[in-house]
Design an enzyme around this catalytic site. Structure first.
Site, short mmCIF file in Angstrom:
data_model
loop_
_atom_site.label_atom_id
_atom_site.label_comp_id
_atom_site.label_asym_id
_atom_site.label_seq_id
_atom_site.Cartn_x
_atom_site.Cartn_y
_atom_site.Cartn_z
CB ILE A 1 -0.97 -0.02 1.20
CG1 ILE A 1 -1.74 1.28 1.38
CG2 ILE A 1 -0.29 -0.36 2.50
CD1 ILE A 1 -2.85 1.21 2.46
CB SER A 2 1.24 4.06 -2.36
OG SER A 2 1.08 3.25 -3.51
CD GLN A 3 6.37 8.07 1.11
OE1 GLN A 3 6.69 7.86 -0.09
NE2 GLN A 3 7.09 8.79 1.91
#
Ligand code: SAH
Length: 221
Positions: free
Chosen positions: A64-66
């Protein structure tokens, strides 16, 4: 402090320290980040880490992206609220949830069936009704609901997949990381009739986009 209070404070801190301080000031994007409980999109063991300044594992080697990257990519679409948006790379469903608060409808495609199923169940449980989850190769887009006024690819591509460019509406924008292992260039492709105007938004780091117009196994080590 109760749990809602703890996560609310964590989320507020994320927005101030990671998003606003680094230059994303779009009030609608910030409001959407405030309304989506990021801790509901990570595994139970990682809930207290959910608002940290980094990507987190979602299973199957994916992430899950930053938070800042989610905010940046979302703001680059410049949504007004009446768009149909396509996301490639559903993962946890977090980015799709943020987009769904800013557009009329979101179509999100995930190649890994386990991730697609758990994201769909999570999004339904949390009450996100305007998201359509598709399991399959997102490099082919989803022609049945095209054209799209906005597109986000949340995995690194060798070049913009042709079907995505074909399904982009006139004036619409495709936000996509272009490049190989290590570092990629975050690009915005905006359609003007038959032409595309491309601009670069700086370096990012994503997992590979697979599929027909993605990276092959030997190409991405
Ligand atoms: N947007 C996600 C994070 C995405 S990580 C979130 O908010 O959590 C990238 C995802 O892209 C991974 O889940 C990976 O399985 C998926 N992916 C890679 N290639 C794909 C393809 N061709 N079609 C659809 N999904 C793909």
């Amino acid at each position: 402090m109760d749990e809602a209070g703890f996560f609310g404070r964590e989320r507020e801190r994320m927005i101030q320290e990671q998003i606003v301080r680094r230059g994303v000031h779009d009030a609608r994007v910030i409001d959407a980040l405030w309304r989506v409980a990021r801790h509901a999109f990570v595994s139970p063991e990682q809930r207290t880490e959910a608002y940290a300044d980094r990507p987190l594992p979602t299973g199957g080697g994916q992430t899950i992206s930053q938070p800042f990257i989610v905010a940046l990519m979302t703001s680059l679409l410049d949504l007004r609220g009446d768009e149909t948006v396509l996301e490639v790379g559903t993962g946890s469903g977090y980015q799709a949830a943020v987009l769904s608060l800013l557009a009329e409808r979101v179509v999100t495609i995930e190649a890994l069936p386990d991730l697609a199923d758990s994201a769909a169940a999570r999004l339904a449980r949390l009450g996100f009704a305007n998201i359509r989850g598709i399991t399959g190769d997102g490099t082919l887009g989803y022609a049945a609901l095209a054209p799209y006024q906005g597109m986000l690819v949340t995995a690194a591509a060798p070049s913009p997949p042709g079907p995505l460019l074909d399904q982009l509406d006139d004036g619409g924008r495709l936000v996509i990381p272009i490049g190989g292992p290590g570092e990629q260039d975050l690009q915005v492709w905006q359609r003007h009739g038959d032409r595309f105007v491309v601009r670069s938004e700086g370096p990012v780091c994503f997992v590979p986009l697979r599929g027909e117009f993605g990276w092959g196994k030997e190409e991405w080590e």
